[in-house]
Design an enzyme around this catalytic site. Structure first.
Site, short mmCIF file in Angstrom:
data_model
loop_
_atom_site.label_atom_id
_atom_site.label_comp_id
_atom_site.label_asym_id
_atom_site.label_seq_id
_atom_site.Cartn_x
_atom_site.Cartn_y
_atom_site.Cartn_z
N GLY A 10 0.81 -1.21 0.00
CA GLY A 10 0.00 0.00 0.00
C GLY A 10 0.85 1.27 0.00
O GLY A 10 0.48 2.29 -0.58
N ASN A 11 2.03 1.18 0.63
CA ASN A 11 2.88 2.36 0.72
C ASN A 11 3.56 2.72 -0.60
O ASN A 11 4.01 3.84 -0.79
CB ASN A 11 3.93 2.17 1.80
CG ASN A 11 3.27 1.99 3.16
OD1 ASN A 11 2.47 2.80 3.57
ND2 ASN A 11 3.59 0.90 3.82
N LYS A 128 -7.87 -8.03 12.22
CA LYS A 128 -7.43 -6.98 11.29
C LYS A 128 -8.25 -5.70 11.44
O LYS A 128 -9.45 -5.68 11.12
CB LYS A 128 -7.57 -7.53 9.86
CG LYS A 128 -7.19 -6.58 8.77
CD LYS A 128 -5.69 -6.43 8.64
CE LYS A 128 -5.35 -5.41 7.57
NZ LYS A 128 -3.93 -5.07 7.58
N LYS A 212 -2.61 -9.48 1.28
CA LYS A 212 -2.20 -9.54 -0.13
C LYS A 212 -0.91 -10.31 -0.35
O LYS A 212 -0.71 -10.88 -1.42
CB LYS A 212 -2.11 -8.14 -0.75
CG LYS A 212 -1.06 -7.24 -0.14
CD LYS A 212 0.07 -6.94 -1.05
CE LYS A 212 1.10 -6.03 -0.44
NZ LYS A 212 1.37 -6.06 0.99
N LYS A 273 4.93 -11.14 4.64
CA LYS A 273 5.84 -11.14 3.48
C LYS A 273 6.87 -12.26 3.65
O LYS A 273 7.14 -13.02 2.72
CB LYS A 273 6.58 -9.80 3.36
CG LYS A 273 5.69 -8.63 3.02
CD LYS A 273 6.48 -7.34 2.92
CE LYS A 273 5.68 -6.16 3.40
NZ LYS A 273 4.32 -6.05 2.88
P1 ADP Z 1 2.95 -2.96 2.82
O1 ADP Z 1 1.86 -2.02 2.50
O2 ADP Z 1 4.13 -2.82 1.90
O3 ADP Z 1 2.50 -4.38 2.99
P2 ADP Z 1 3.47 -2.98 5.69
O4 ADP Z 1 3.37 -1.76 6.54
O5 ADP Z 1 2.44 -4.03 5.85
O6 ADP Z 1 3.56 -2.43 4.20
O7 ADP Z 1 4.89 -3.66 5.88
C1 ADP Z 1 6.11 -2.91 5.83
C2 ADP Z 1 6.50 -2.45 7.22
O8 ADP Z 1 6.87 -3.56 8.02
C3 ADP Z 1 7.70 -1.55 7.29
O9 ADP Z 1 7.38 -0.21 7.03
C4 ADP Z 1 8.18 -1.75 8.73
O10 ADP Z 1 7.72 -0.71 9.56
C5 ADP Z 1 7.49 -3.02 9.18
N1 ADP Z 1 8.39 -4.03 9.72
C6 ADP Z 1 8.06 -4.83 10.77
N2 ADP Z 1 9.06 -5.68 11.07
C7 ADP Z 1 10.05 -5.41 10.17
C8 ADP Z 1 11.36 -5.97 9.96
N3 ADP Z 1 11.83 -6.96 10.72
N4 ADP Z 1 12.10 -5.47 8.96
C9 ADP Z 1 11.64 -4.47 8.18
N5 ADP Z 1 10.41 -3.89 8.34
C10 ADP Z 1 9.63 -4.37 9.32
MG MG Z 2 1.13 -5.04 4.56
#
Ligand code: ADP
Ligand code: MG
Length: 310
Positions: A10-11, A128, A212, A273
């Site tokens: 989303g970012n 969620k 997703k 992820k």
């Molecule tokens: P997206 O929309 O890309 O799925 P998310 O916010 O769900 O974004 O996931 C990305 C975020 O995960 C990062 O911005 C970070 O703050 C967080 N995060 C949590 N644990 C970790 C980690 N171990 N390494 C990197 N990022 C992490």
């Molecule tokens: Mg996410």
């Protein structure tokens, strides 16, 4: 052709704090599509799976505010709506980026459904948070309507909580395959797909959302040659947010899985992820990459990002 399934966070579509205008979303999408079009020019077939958190939240808010004028839509229809509007924007941005690379190829978006198990523990214990923040009185009114609400003390508000069940199968998977095999760039399972359960010999949309990253894995397994998770960090970190934080470069699925069990990756953000990446690499013996759109070119050359290998 070698096929990559790319989960777009989303970012990469809307940065934190940005207004959800079409202009802002298109600008971010254009940036994200530049390295993706370069992948196509190097011979990759692409299936794109985008997130929809802020966008489906806004659709829910629109429904909420207009409910005295226009009947509110259930969550499955809202997810479908987000697939349509975001799929269109991504289709536009990707077509432009391909043209820039001198590639004339159709980009198609599929309204995509994902089956989930009605016995999934998430239906009993939803996790969620989605949609807007409400004050206590509004939250109580919504709870009377049957919504589950949870207080977010840090944000001084209440949010709706919905189940996020594990995806079982992507119903349009064969169509995705046929389109990528035909050389088209495919946008599928936007927002994780529309969650469906089977009951009385029919499929029904449910009030839930699917992650997703896990939906992207459901598409990539048995067919993908590479998975890419594009997000707002350049790599997955160990000891994320702490003084000993360090980026992970190349790592085996086995070792990454151990770090996942040790709790290095937050549930609901980096966790899914890593889980999807590890499962994909374990089952396919191929590679998965976690990085930002800015670092994607370098990550494909094994010079940036987190590369999970067999
Ligand atoms: P997206 O929309 O890309 O799925 P998310 O916010 O769900 O974004 O996931 C990305 C975020 O995960 C990062 O911005 C970070 O703050 C967080 N995060 C949590 N644990 C970790 C980690 N171990 N390494 C990197 N990022 C992490
Ligand atoms: Mg996410």
């Amino acid at each position: 052709m070698t096929d990559a399934v790319v989960a777009i966070g989303g970012n990469a579509i809307l940065r934190r704090g940005e207004a959800a205008t079409v202009e802002n979303q298109m600008n971010n999408l254009r940036r994200t599509c530049v390295p993706l079009a370069r992948m196509v020019s190097r011979g990759w077939g692409l299936t794109l799976v985008h997130g929809n958190g802020p966008q489906v939240g806004n659709i829910l808010l629109q429904n909420e505010l207009a409910r005295d004028e226009v009947p509110a839509m259930p969550l499955d229809v809202c997810v479908a709506q987000s697939q349509g509007q975001m799929g269109f924007m991504l289709q536009q941005a990707m077509t432009e980026a391909l043209h820039h690379e001198g590639i004339d190829r159709s980009v198609v978006c599929l309204i995509t459904r994902v089956t989930v198990d009605p016995g999934d523990p998430e239906f009993r214990m939803p996790s969620k948070p989605i949609g807007p923040y409400y004050d206590k009185a509004e939250a109580e009114r919504l709870m009377l309507q049957g919504y589950r609400m949870r207080e977010d003390v840090a944000r001084n508000g209440w949010r709706r909580i919905v189940p996020s069940p594990r995806p079982l199968a992507v119903l349009e998977k064969d169509a995705v395959r046929a389109l990528t095999t035909g050389g088209h760039v495919v946008i599928a399972a936007g927002g994780g797909g529309i969650p469906m359960v089977e009951r009385d010999g029919r499929l029904w949309g449910v009030e839930a959302v699917v992650d997703k990253d896990l939906a992207a894995y459901a598409i990539a397994k048995d067919a993908g040659d590479l998975m890419v998770f594009l997000t707002d960090v350049d790599a997955a970190f160990l000891d994320h947010g702490g003084p000993a934080q360090r980026a992970i470069g190349e790592i085996t699925a086995e070792e990454m899985s151990r770090h996942l069990d040790e709790g290095h990756f937050a549930p609901g953000s980096m966790g899914p992820k890593v889980k999807a990446a590890v499962d994909f690499v374990d089952s396919s013996e191929k590679k998965a990459i976690i990085t930002s759109p800015e670092r994607l070119d370098k990550a494909l050359e094994s010079k940036a990002g987190t590369r999970i290998v067999f």
